[in-house]
Scaffold this motif. Structure first.
Motif, PDB file in Angstrom:
ATOM      1  N   MET A   1       0.851  -1.190   0.000  1.00 38.49           N
ATOM      2  CA  MET A   1       0.000   0.000   0.000  1.00 38.49           C
ATOM      3  C   MET A   1       0.890   1.245   0.000  1.00 38.49           C
ATOM      4  SD  MET A   1      -2.879   1.201   2.774  1.00 38.49           S
ATOM      5  CE  MET A   1      -3.878  -0.231   2.357  1.00 38.49           C
ATOM      6  N   PRO A   2       0.583   2.273  -0.856  1.00 35.24           N
ATOM      7  CA  PRO A   2       1.416   3.461  -0.906  1.00 35.24           C
ATOM      8  C   PRO A   2       1.406   4.181   0.428  1.00 35.24           C
ATOM      9  CG  PRO A   2      -0.065   3.355  -2.809  1.00 35.24           C
ATOM     10  CD  PRO A   2      -0.490   2.294  -1.854  1.00 35.24           C
ATOM     11  N   MET A   3       2.561   4.712   0.814  1.00 36.88           N
ATOM     12  CA  MET A   3       2.657   5.466   2.058  1.00 36.88           C
ATOM     13  C   MET A   3       2.256   6.908   1.828  1.00 36.88           C
ATOM     14  SD  MET A   3       6.280   4.049   3.498  1.00 36.88           S
ATOM     15  CE  MET A   3       6.109   4.983   5.024  1.00 36.88           C
ATOM     16  N   ASN A   4       1.747   7.544   2.892  1.00 41.59           N
ATOM     17  CA  ASN A   4       1.491   8.973   2.882  1.00 41.59           C
ATOM     18  C   ASN A   4       0.520   9.400   1.794  1.00 41.59           C
ATOM     19  OD1 ASN A   4       3.611   9.507   4.970  1.00 41.59           O
ATOM     20  ND2 ASN A   4       4.901   8.713   3.337  1.00 41.59           N
ATOM     21  N   ALA A   5      -0.448   8.532   1.484  1.00 45.70           N
ATOM     22  CA  ALA A   5      -1.430   8.845   0.451  1.00 45.70           C
ATOM     23  C   ALA A   5      -2.514   9.738   1.021  1.00 45.70           C
ATOM     24  CB  ALA A   5      -2.058   7.558  -0.095  1.00 45.70           C
ATOM     25  N   PRO A   6      -2.860  10.836   0.316  1.00 46.70           N
ATOM     26  CA  PRO A   6      -3.920  11.700   0.810  1.00 46.70           C
ATOM     27  C   PRO A   6      -5.272  11.032   0.671  1.00 46.70           C
ATOM     28  CG  PRO A   6      -3.205  12.423  -1.364  1.00 46.70           C
ATOM     29  CD  PRO A   6      -2.268  11.324  -0.945  1.00 46.70           C
ATOM     30  N   ALA A   7      -6.134  11.231   1.655  1.00 44.61           N
ATOM     31  CA  ALA A   7      -7.471  10.661   1.586  1.00 44.61           C
ATOM     32  C   ALA A   7      -8.377  11.576   0.783  1.00 44.61           C
ATOM     33  CB  ALA A   7      -8.027  10.482   2.994  1.00 44.61           C
ATOM     34  N   GLU A   8      -9.037  11.062  -0.234  1.00 45.89           N
ATOM     35  CA  GLU A   8      -9.959  11.831  -1.052  1.00 45.89           C
ATOM     36  C   GLU A   8     -11.322  11.145  -1.050  1.00 45.89           C
ATOM     37  OE1 GLU A   8      -9.452  14.619  -2.304  1.00 45.89           O
ATOM     38  OE2 GLU A   8      -7.306  14.872  -2.583  1.00 45.89           O
ATOM     39  N   ARG A 121       0.657  14.187  13.910  1.00 46.04           N
ATOM     40  CA  ARG A 121       0.746  13.671  12.547  1.00 46.04           C
ATOM     41  C   ARG A 121       0.187  14.689  11.554  1.00 46.04           C
ATOM     42  NH1 ARG A 121       1.736   8.335  11.614  1.00 46.04           N
ATOM     43  NH2 ARG A 121       0.620   8.522   9.627  1.00 46.04           N
ATOM     44  N   THR A 122      -0.935  15.308  11.908  1.00 48.28           N
ATOM     45  CA  THR A 122      -1.542  16.307  11.027  1.00 48.28           C
ATOM     46  C   THR A 122      -0.604  17.488  10.817  1.00 48.28           C
ATOM     47  OG1 THR A 122      -3.777  15.675  11.716  1.00 48.28           O
ATOM     48  CG2 THR A 122      -3.508  17.867  10.758  1.00 48.28           C
ATOM     49  N   ARG A 123       0.040  17.938  11.899  1.00 46.37           N
ATOM     50  CA  ARG A 123       0.939  19.084  11.791  1.00 46.37           C
ATOM     51  C   ARG A 123       2.177  18.744  10.957  1.00 46.37           C
ATOM     52  NH1 ARG A 123       2.960  21.071  16.940  1.00 46.37           N
ATOM     53  NH2 ARG A 123       2.321  19.152  17.968  1.00 46.37           N
ATOM     54  N   LEU A 124       2.713  17.553  11.121  1.00 46.75           N
ATOM     55  CA  LEU A 124       3.891  17.164  10.344  1.00 46.75           C
ATOM     56  C   LEU A 124       3.545  16.987   8.868  1.00 46.75           C
ATOM     57  CD1 LEU A 124       5.489  14.622  12.850  1.00 46.75           C
ATOM     58  CD2 LEU A 124       6.311  16.926  12.299  1.00 46.75           C
ATOM     59  N   LEU A 129       6.142  16.915   5.379  1.00 47.62           N
ATOM     60  CA  LEU A 129       7.018  15.815   5.758  1.00 47.62           C
ATOM     61  C   LEU A 129       6.280  14.508   5.524  1.00 47.62           C
ATOM     62  CD1 LEU A 129       8.153  17.524   9.027  1.00 47.62           C
ATOM     63  CD2 LEU A 129       9.790  16.736   7.317  1.00 47.62           C
ATOM     64  N   ALA A 130       7.025  13.434   5.305  1.00 46.49           N
ATOM     65  CA  ALA A 130       6.451  12.106   5.107  1.00 46.49           C
ATOM     66  C   ALA A 130       7.051  11.147   6.125  1.00 46.49           C
ATOM     67  CB  ALA A 130       6.726  11.609   3.683  1.00 46.49           C
ATOM     68  N   GLU A 131       6.271  10.146   6.535  1.00 50.43           N
ATOM     69  CA  GLU A 131       6.701   9.224   7.580  1.00 50.43           C
ATOM     70  C   GLU A 131       7.415   8.020   6.967  1.00 50.43           C
ATOM     71  OE1 GLU A 131       3.592   7.659  10.098  1.00 50.43           O
ATOM     72  OE2 GLU A 131       4.943   7.758  11.834  1.00 50.43           O
ATOM     73  N   LEU A 132       8.697   7.906   7.269  1.00 50.92           N
ATOM     74  CA  LEU A 132       9.486   6.777   6.791  1.00 50.92           C
ATOM     75  C   LEU A 132       9.144   5.516   7.573  1.00 50.92           C
ATOM     76  CD1 LEU A 132      11.844   5.714   5.015  1.00 50.92           C
ATOM     77  CD2 LEU A 132      13.382   6.398   6.879  1.00 50.92           C
ATOM     78  N   ARG A 133       9.054   5.651   8.880  1.00 47.32           N
ATOM     79  CA  ARG A 133       8.616   4.601   9.791  1.00 47.32           C
ATOM     80  C   ARG A 133       8.048   5.303  11.009  1.00 47.32           C
ATOM     81  NH1 ARG A 133      12.967   1.472  13.128  1.00 47.32           N
ATOM     82  NH2 ARG A 133      11.172   1.621  14.524  1.00 47.32           N
TER      83      ARG A 133
END
Length: 259
Positions: A1-8, A121-124, A129-133
């Protein structure tokens, strides 16, 4: 599953217009963000919002803390002023030349509840920024903005040079193909309709989508990246809308940005 995908909510992020969204579209784009009710009545008419519907929406928005009213003038609340700044930055992100460095944020605070973790998480994410882990966030250091000073209370920040090739790392962190497909769909949808309400709906979705653009250095973007094309299309719509509504260059609604 792709990481950091925006919810639409759907493939292109389109949402039905409401009186509230039309009013916010106008005020979020106004500098300063305030309009007399008589101007709002005139400006919302092309989008199918009648006077009685508008006044009911304005009353609800004041009660909800979206707007403040002084006499017959409505202006954005402080909370929505912050949203306006984020939106302006999304449309015109400030960047600098990239030298290969990455920003890295490592979360060090413990014992936080679910709400606090979600807010962080929302602020980052808003900082692109994207979450690597879990607890490790990063991005190329090409944005011309400092990290918030308060971040130091919950995290350590670093300048890093990952060993992984930068293009491969960027591709893992951001679902660029999906973002690009949605951007192209929004451009096509907006250019394929002439109804004012449909166009506003499309460009409102465009602004929301631009908020999720990672704004990567050109060296890390795939060919034919549509980010700038979406910004250009939106800027053209903004000028067109101002002209159609008879707004002069000196008017506070000269910059119109859908919500």
């Amino acid at each position: 599953m792709p990481m950091n995908a925006p919810a639409e909510p759907d493939a292109a992020g389109l949402r039905p217009l409401s009186a509230r969204s039309v009013v916010l579209s106008l005020l979020l784009g106004a500098h300063p963000p305030e309009l007399p009710v008589k101007d709002l009545v005139r400006l919302v008419e092309p989008f199918g919002v009648g006077g009685s519907t508008l006044r009911a929406a304005l009353s609800r928005m004041v009660s909800a803390g979206d707007l403040r009213r002084t006499d017959a003038v409505y202006r954005l609340s402080d909370r929505l002023l912050a949203r306006q700044r984020r939106q302006d930055d999304a449309v015109r992100p400030r960047t600098r030349a990239w030298d290969g460095d990455w920003e890295m944020v490592v979360i060090t605070a413990t014992g936080r509840g679910p709400a606090e973790r979600a807010d962080l998480r929302t602020r980052l994410t808003a900082l692109r920024l994207a979450e690597l882990r879990e607890g490790v966030w990063l991005r190329p250091a090409n944005l011309d903005r400092p990290l918030p000073a308060g971040l130091g209370r919950v995290a350590l920040t670093y300048t890093a040079r990952p060993d992984e090739p930068a293009r491969e790392l960027a591709a893992r962190l951001w679902p660029s193909a999906g973002w690009a497909d949605t951007a192209r769909a929004l451009i096509a949808h907006a250019s394929g309709t002439g109804r004012p309400a449909d166009r506003l709906t499309a460009y409102a979705a465009a602004v929301r989508h631009l908020l999720t653009d990672p704004v990567l250095p050109s060296e890390l973007l795939p060919p034919d990246w549509p980010g700038e094309a979406l910004r250009t299309a939106y800027a053209g719509y903004r000028r067109e809308l101002a002209a159609e509504l008879g707004v002069s260059q000196g008017s506070p609604v000269r910059r119109m940005s859908p919500s």
